[in-house]
Motif scaffolding. Structure first.
Motif, PDB file in Angstrom:
ATOM      1  N   THR A 277      28.889  40.945  41.988  1.00  0.00           N
ATOM      2  CA  THR A 277      30.013  41.826  41.687  1.00  0.00           C
ATOM      3  C   THR A 277      29.542  43.267  41.479  1.00  0.00           C
ATOM      4  O   THR A 277      30.159  44.204  41.988  1.00  0.00           O
TER       5      THR A 277
ATOM      6  N   HIS B 237      39.449  48.900  45.898  1.00  0.00           N
ATOM      7  CA  HIS B 237      38.458  47.909  46.320  1.00  0.00           C
ATOM      8  C   HIS B 237      37.997  47.045  45.152  1.00  0.00           C
ATOM      9  O   HIS B 237      37.153  46.175  45.319  1.00  0.00           O
ATOM     10  N   TYR B 238      38.539  47.328  43.952  1.00  0.00           N
ATOM     11  CA  TYR B 238      38.087  46.607  42.764  1.00  0.00           C
ATOM     12  C   TYR B 238      39.121  45.591  42.281  1.00  0.00           C
ATOM     13  O   TYR B 238      38.972  45.015  41.214  1.00  0.00           O
ATOM     14  N   TYR B 239      40.168  45.401  43.054  1.00  0.00           N
ATOM     15  CA  TYR B 239      41.215  44.489  42.583  1.00  0.00           C
ATOM     16  C   TYR B 239      40.676  43.083  42.339  1.00  0.00           C
ATOM     17  O   TYR B 239      40.981  42.465  41.331  1.00  0.00           O
ATOM     18  N   PHE B 240      39.914  42.574  43.308  1.00  0.00           N
ATOM     19  CA  PHE B 240      39.616  41.127  43.309  1.00  0.00           C
ATOM     20  C   PHE B 240      38.133  40.810  43.363  1.00  0.00           C
ATOM     21  O   PHE B 240      37.720  39.849  43.987  1.00  0.00           O
ATOM     22  N   ILE B 241      37.306  41.647  42.745  1.00  0.00           N
ATOM     23  CA  ILE B 241      35.871  41.377  42.859  1.00  0.00           C
ATOM     24  C   ILE B 241      35.245  40.981  41.520  1.00  0.00           C
ATOM     25  O   ILE B 241      34.026  40.988  41.381  1.00  0.00           O
ATOM     26  N   GLY B 242      36.070  40.667  40.539  1.00  0.00           N
ATOM     27  CA  GLY B 242      35.503  40.227  39.267  1.00  0.00           C
ATOM     28  C   GLY B 242      35.338  41.345  38.248  1.00  0.00           C
ATOM     29  O   GLY B 242      34.361  41.363  37.509  1.00  0.00           O
ATOM     30  N   VAL B 243      36.288  42.283  38.238  1.00  0.00           N
ATOM     31  CA  VAL B 243      36.276  43.360  37.244  1.00  0.00           C
ATOM     32  C   VAL B 243      37.654  43.415  36.566  1.00  0.00           C
ATOM     33  O   VAL B 243      38.605  42.807  37.062  1.00  0.00           O
ATOM     34  N   PRO B 244      37.768  44.161  35.444  1.00  0.00           N
ATOM     35  CA  PRO B 244      39.008  44.111  34.652  1.00  0.00           C
ATOM     36  C   PRO B 244      40.280  44.510  35.413  1.00  0.00           C
ATOM     37  O   PRO B 244      40.228  45.232  36.405  1.00  0.00           O
ATOM     38  N   LYS B 245      41.401  44.046  34.852  1.00  0.00           N
ATOM     39  CA  LYS B 245      42.694  44.227  35.517  1.00  0.00           C
ATOM     40  C   LYS B 245      43.169  45.672  35.560  1.00  0.00           C
ATOM     41  O   LYS B 245      44.028  46.010  36.359  1.00  0.00           O
TER      42      LYS B 245
ATOM     43  N   TRP C  14      41.925  48.055  36.831  1.00  0.00           N
ATOM     44  CA  TRP C  14      41.703  48.636  38.163  1.00  0.00           C
ATOM     45  C   TRP C  14      42.899  48.390  39.069  1.00  0.00           C
ATOM     46  O   TRP C  14      43.129  49.136  40.027  1.00  0.00           O
ATOM     47  N   LEU C  15      43.674  47.336  38.804  1.00  0.00           N
ATOM     48  CA  LEU C  15      44.853  47.082  39.640  1.00  0.00           C
ATOM     49  C   LEU C  15      45.840  48.232  39.490  1.00  0.00           C
ATOM     50  O   LEU C  15      46.423  48.709  40.475  1.00  0.00           O
TER      51      LEU C  15
ATOM     52  N   LEU D  34      46.650  41.571  47.726  1.00  0.00           N
ATOM     53  CA  LEU D  34      46.285  40.198  47.378  1.00  0.00           C
ATOM     54  C   LEU D  34      46.365  39.306  48.614  1.00  0.00           C
ATOM     55  O   LEU D  34      45.545  38.416  48.811  1.00  0.00           O
TER      56      LEU D  34
ATOM     57  N   HIS E  86      43.970  41.233  51.811  1.00  0.00           N
ATOM     58  CA  HIS E  86      42.555  41.494  51.533  1.00  0.00           C
ATOM     59  C   HIS E  86      41.666  40.519  52.307  1.00  0.00           C
ATOM     60  O   HIS E  86      41.821  39.309  52.194  1.00  0.00           O
ATOM     61  N   GLY E  87      40.742  41.073  53.084  1.00  0.00           N
ATOM     62  CA  GLY E  87      39.831  40.205  53.809  1.00  0.00           C
ATOM     63  C   GLY E  87      40.468  39.535  55.019  1.00  0.00           C
ATOM     64  O   GLY E  87      40.070  38.447  55.412  1.00  0.00           O
TER      65      GLY E  87
END
Ligand code: HEM
Ligand code: HEM
Ligand SMILES: [Fe+2]
Lengths: 143, 453
Positions: free
Chosen positions: B176, B239-247, B249-250, B316, B319-320
């Motif tokens: 992460t 880019h930080y929405y879903f990589i294991g960092v706090p909410k 950033w959403l 969501l 992504h990817g």
């Protein structure tokens, strides 16, 4: 009307302010967020070796993980939960390369320990709190 | 061309064109692989092809930026380049590192870090090379008589791009954290400091091509790059929405990245406005086309198509997926690829003295490339949206959905062929210029007299 000097101040001032906020958020994320969200205490030598193999073989050049990578092969964030360790391990050293649905995986030559390490890494990834990614489908046509 | 040393730019532009054509070859390899034709798999597996495609892209664009730097900075600072031999040394070492990296990808020497696949040992060489480049530019500026805003914005963009490369070179045990800092390079480049470079080059081109007063152009340049950082720095959060960092950033990423298109809209309005105000007497029509298309298509690709998937609720699901590839292509094309083609179209006639700036091949290159790229974007969009619905909403397995969308890759290949014809024509024009000559010094300066005010 706006003068060139004011425009310059807007640029320098705005950049400085938002840069500082960004640094502050980064520190908070790394110190308070990441250890909790990713269960950093569970990163042991196996997970580390797994990540090293993931990295040096550029698995991300076909797959995505946490939604990042290429779009040629499946998303692997939840692969441990979906397939389990044995299935994952059979894909690596498959003679001629694993070729499940007409798409080719590279044929690897991993030792048993390396396979275990990759599984450990994928298990660790799957257990991270990713704010709801990957999303749960509304219908499950394939279940 | 005012100064003899500006000719160094030519080497970088030529390298750019060479790597660009190779990049396209690898694009085709991947497009065929997506359709199920992966006959090259044994020699060039997909992960080698994708690393090559993405890194050649970055390297040819950087090569174009370096050429632009060597062409623009002497002109803006009103002096010869600080050292031509060092600039040539920098060129050859840059080319050699690039070749080693690309060959390495084919024998499995890479790192699984999207866009930063170049292995760490080579990273140090890249860093050294870029330091040399920056020293040459800065020394030129300091010995020069003039220091213009345009030159400063361009140079600081290049300096910060180099600095931001460094966090991407650190090894982190936690995937992460690695990803977190990878975006400091990738995102803060394309949606941050590269926009300074883009703003600087566009401002230079507009000053030269439209004849509008420098003060007016440079004022708006500040406003645009101000908007860039105001939105783009915190916009990294998308880019930080879903990589294991706090909410948080959403929220922060969602709000600020939604503002990012404003900077691109700014560029569009800026360029069109200046063109309309200008005297329209400059004979280099092709350079004007590419300059304006950069300003317009960057807004479509980066601004609109970026906005399309930047809100967390949408991202969501997208992504990817190939939706990202849709945006990635038009954004890179509109903002940075077209920009490099614009500065090449502007500078080549001045360096070689050949007046190839309004010919049929050039116009055909422009339209084929742009229409082809828009077609490719539509093919990726159709494939991506279908993928999202089947895989993420209806719960089909990855490969089942992929087999359904194969026809879109056929369309992609058709559009990519149109695109490649355009690029080929552009390169034919480039070759027709031949190499730069000393007789061209002083030529083209008559257009400076066309300033509107
Ligand atoms: C003939 C032309 C081209 C074709 C057929 C092509 C095809 C492709 C394909 C199939 C992918 C891989 C998607 C995946 O991960 O599965 C890709 C990735 C990419 N290409 Fe191209 N490409 C072409 C030209 C270009 C050009 C001119 C640019 C830049 C201006 C570009 C920029 C990119 C980028 C940034 C990615 C990574 C996208 C992402 O992962 O989101 N490509 N391309
Ligand atoms: C010229 C500027 C831009 C370029 C060259 C560019 C290029 C790219 C590329 C190549 C990616 C794929 C990255 C990866 O997955 O590794 C990407 C992702 C993304 N871009 Fe941009 N972009 C630009 C501007 C913007 C803007 C202005 C926005 C928002 C309004 C935006 C929104 C996004 C989002 C949300 C993603 C993440 C997609 C995902 O979740 O997979 N981009 N961009
Ligand atoms: Fe971004």
């Amino acid at each position: 009307m706006l003068s060139k000097k004011q425009a310059k101040m807007f640029f320098l001032g705005g950049t400085a302010v938002f840069f500082l906020i960004f640094i502050g958020m980064t520190v908070d994320t790394l110190v308070n967020g990441v250890p909790k969200y990713t269960h950093a205490s569970q990163i042991d030598d196996q997970v580390r070796l797994g990540r090293h193999l993931w990295d040096s073989n550029n698995c991300m050049g076909c797959h995505t993980i946490m939604g990042e990578g290429a779009y040629y092969a499946p998303e692997l964030t939840k692969v441990y939960e979906r397939r389990g360790p044995e299935y994952i391990k059979t894909t690596f050293n498959f003679p001629g390369g694993w070729r499940p649905n007409g798409r080719n995986m590279v044929e690897y030559n991993f030792t048993e320990q390396e396979k275990e390490a990759l599984v450990a890494f994928l298990k660790w990834v799957g257990e991270s709190d990713l704010n709801g990614f990957p999303p749960k489908p509304s219908v499950q046509l394939d279940k | 061309m005012k100064f003899k040393s500006q000719k160094v730019a030519y080497y970088f532009f030529a390298l750019s064109m060479l790597l660009f054509s190779l990049q396209i070859v690898y694009g085709f390899i991947m497009a065929f692989a997506h359709m199920g034709f992966d006959g090259l798999h044994e020699w060039i597996p997909f992960n080698a092809a994708t690393a090559t495609h993405k890194n050649l892209l970055v390297v040819w664009i950087l090569s174009g930026f370096m050429g632009a730097g060597y062409f623009i900075i002497p002109d803006e600072s009103d002096t010869e380049l600080w050292s031509v031999p060092l600039a040539l040394l920098q060129f050859y070492s840059f080319a050699i590192v690039g070749v080693i990296a690309v060959v390495g990808f084919h024998v499995g020497w890479f790192e699984g870090r999207k866009f930063l696949e170049i292995p760490r040992p080579l990273d140090y060489l890249v860093a050294l090379n870029v330091i040399l480049f920056l020293v040459i530019l800065l020394m030129t500026m300091f010995k020069g008589k003039k220091r213009t805003t345009t030159a400063w914005v361009l140079t600081s963009g290049l300096v910060f791009a180099a600095l931001l490369y460094l966090p991407g070179m650190i090894w982190f045990d936690n995937h992460t954290v690695d990803s977190f800092f990878r975006w400091w390079v990738v995102h803060l480049w394309v949606e941050g400091v590269w926009e300074l470079i883009m703003g600087g080059i566009l401002a230079y081109l507009l000053i030269k091509l439209t004849g509008v007063d420098r003060e007016v152009i440079e004022k708006w340049l500040y406003v645009i790059v101000g908007l860039t950082f105001l939105s783009g720095i915190l916009g990294t959060g998308h880019h930080y929405y879903f990589i294991g960092v706090p909410k948080y950033w959403l929220i922060v990423g969602g709000i600020f990245s939604s503002l990012e298109p404003l900077a691109f809209l700014g560029m569009t309005l800026f360029a069109i406005q200046m063109y309309r105000k200008g005297n329209k007497k400059h004979p280099n029509k092709l350079a004007i086309y590419w300059t304006l298309s950069t300003a317009v298509v960057s807004f479509l690709g980066a601004g609109l198509l970026g906005l399309a998937h930047t809100l967390p609720g949408v991202n969501l699901y997208t992504h990817g997926t190939l939706v990202t590839a849709m945006h990635g292509h038009l954004a890179f094309w509109g903002a940075y690829a077209s920009l490099v083609l614009a500065i090449i179209s502007y500078s080549m006639p001045l360096m070689t003295g050949r007046k190839i700036f309004d010919n049929t091949i050039g116009h055909m290159a422009f339209w084929f490339a742009n229409i082809g790229m828009i077609g490719m974007t539509m093919a990726f969009a159709a494939a991506g949206v279908a993928q999202v619905y089947m895989e993420r909403i209806m719960g089909l397995e990855f490969m089942k959905a992929q087999l359904e969308i194969e026809p879109h890759f056929f369309v992609l290949i058709i559009a990519a062929t149109v695109f490649s014809i355009g690029v080929t024509l552009f390169i034919i024009n480039f070759l027709k210029f031949g190499s730069p000559v000393d007789e061209a010094i002083g030529q083209g300066e008559e257009f400076s007299a066309l300033q509107t005010s």
